[in-house]
Design an enzyme around this catalytic site. Sequence first.
Site, PDB file in Angstrom:
ATOM      1  N   LYS A  87     -26.666  31.721  54.717  1.00  0.00           N
ATOM      2  CA  LYS A  87     -26.958  31.310  52.701  1.00  0.00           C
ATOM      3  C   LYS A  87     -25.908  30.295  53.298  1.00  0.00           C
ATOM      4  CE  LYS A  87     -27.228  34.199  51.072  1.00  0.00           C
ATOM      5  NZ  LYS A  87     -27.159  35.888  51.619  1.00  0.00           N
ATOM      6  N   ARG A 106     -28.343  37.397  42.753  1.00  0.00           N
ATOM      7  CA  ARG A 106     -28.906  38.685  43.213  1.00  0.00           C
ATOM      8  C   ARG A 106     -29.375  40.374  42.977  1.00  0.00           C
ATOM      9  NH1 ARG A 106     -23.894  36.783  47.051  1.00  0.00           N
ATOM     10  NH2 ARG A 106     -23.514  38.106  48.433  1.00  0.00           N
ATOM     11  N   ARG A 111     -17.661  37.693  62.578  1.00  0.00           N
ATOM     12  CA  ARG A 111     -17.002  36.997  61.732  1.00  0.00           C
ATOM     13  C   ARG A 111     -15.778  37.451  60.882  1.00  0.00           C
ATOM     14  NH1 ARG A 111     -20.387  34.679  56.570  1.00  0.00           N
ATOM     15  NH2 ARG A 111     -19.688  36.447  55.794  1.00  0.00           N
ATOM     16  N   ARG A 118     -12.294  38.293  56.586  1.00  0.00           N
ATOM     17  CA  ARG A 118     -12.800  38.501  55.764  1.00  0.00           C
ATOM     18  C   ARG A 118     -12.721  39.376  55.281  1.00  0.00           C
ATOM     19  NH1 ARG A 118     -18.240  35.053  53.329  1.00  0.00           N
ATOM     20  NH2 ARG A 118     -18.579  37.817  52.676  1.00  0.00           N
ATOM     21  N   ARG A 142     -22.789  46.496  51.434  1.00  0.00           N
ATOM     22  CA  ARG A 142     -23.562  44.895  50.938  1.00  0.00           C
ATOM     23  C   ARG A 142     -25.093  45.241  52.267  1.00  0.00           C
ATOM     24  NH1 ARG A 142     -20.169  40.744  53.640  1.00  0.00           N
ATOM     25  NH2 ARG A 142     -20.768  39.009  51.703  1.00  0.00           N
TER      26      ARG A 142
HETATM   27  P1  AMP Z   1     -21.638  36.122  49.658  1.00  0.00           P
HETATM   28  O1  AMP Z   1     -20.429  35.541  50.192  1.00  0.00           O
HETATM   29  O2  AMP Z   1     -22.460  35.278  48.788  1.00  0.00           O
HETATM   30  O3  AMP Z   1     -21.351  37.046  50.505  1.00  0.00           O
HETATM   31  O4  AMP Z   1     -20.394  37.077  48.197  1.00  0.00           O
HETATM   32  C1  AMP Z   1     -19.995  37.851  48.788  1.00  0.00           C
HETATM   33  C2  AMP Z   1     -18.946  38.857  47.613  1.00  0.00           C
HETATM   34  O5  AMP Z   1     -19.500  37.599  46.160  1.00  0.00           O
HETATM   35  C3  AMP Z   1     -20.169  39.224  47.532  1.00  0.00           C
HETATM   36  O6  AMP Z   1     -20.594  40.540  48.157  1.00  0.00           O
HETATM   37  C4  AMP Z   1     -20.257  40.128  45.442  1.00  0.00           C
HETATM   38  O7  AMP Z   1     -19.194  41.257  45.685  1.00  0.00           O
HETATM   39  C5  AMP Z   1     -20.124  38.484  45.337  1.00  0.00           C
HETATM   40  N1  AMP Z   1     -20.972  37.726  44.728  1.00  0.00           N
HETATM   41  C6  AMP Z   1     -21.248  36.956  45.234  1.00  0.00           C
HETATM   42  N2  AMP Z   1     -22.470  36.441  44.247  1.00  0.00           N
HETATM   43  C7  AMP Z   1     -22.545  37.282  43.226  1.00  0.00           C
HETATM   44  C8  AMP Z   1     -23.536  37.964  42.720  1.00  0.00           C
HETATM   45  N3  AMP Z   1     -24.765  36.468  42.245  1.00  0.00           N
HETATM   46  N4  AMP Z   1     -24.114  38.736  41.784  1.00  0.00           N
HETATM   47  C9  AMP Z   1     -22.577  39.653  41.318  1.00  0.00           C
HETATM   48  N5  AMP Z   1     -21.909  39.448  42.944  1.00  0.00           N
HETATM   49  C10 AMP Z   1     -21.354  38.662  43.962  1.00  0.00           C
END
Ligand code: AMP
Length: 185
Positions: A8, A83, A122, A128, A139
């Site tokens: 994404k 989300r 990754r 990370r 996740r």
């Molecule tokens: P991502 O890079 O989109 O995979 O986001 C990494 C982490 O950030 C997620 O596993 C959540 O802990 C937090 N996060 C990102 N976007 C959201 C969201 N819309 N709602 C809640 N937590 C989020």
Amino acid sequence: MGPPGAGKGTQAERIAERFGIPAISTGAIFRANVKGQTELGKQVEAIMASGGYVPDELTNALVRDRLAQDDCVPGFLLDGYPRTVGQLHTLDEHLAQTGRQIDVALELVVDEDQMVARLLARAADQGRADDTEEVIRERMAIYRAQTAPLTEIYSEQGKLRQLDGMGGVDEITGRIADALNDVRS
Ligand code: AMP
């Protein structure tokens, strides 16, 4: 939309550039705050490291502020938000108040086992904190329970476009651009 590892973030940046709109990634904003050890960063650090979701109130407030910035006037692309069902409804209400709406929700449909493998690769590359195997599985489970149901809501709203998310990066960017041009015409 799409599970962790679906690409994404990469695709959001490419599509945003092509369409001349900002890509707003809540994950990237949270990560930058953790790195800078801001108040918000300190609040979300442990949650993110465990693979959980940041509380809706914090996330909604962050997106609301970001959408008020000038560069969002011509349009915007959201990556990783909404989300949860609560976030989706809050976003819809907020946009309606400002005379806007979501035009299309794109879902990258991918193979979950391959996503886990991709995320582990990754992790080795970028280090990370949320990319250990245990956290990746968590996740995925949270995505399935809390985020996957959003596709049904967008489908009912007539906004969902599902795309094959497996293949080369350029190929997938092409598919997404075609779908968006289709919506615009
Ligand atoms: P991502 O890079 O989109 O995979 O986001 C990494 C982490 O950030 C997620 O596993 C959540 O802990 C937090 N996060 C990102 N976007 C959201 C969201 N819309 N709602 C809640 N937590 C989020």
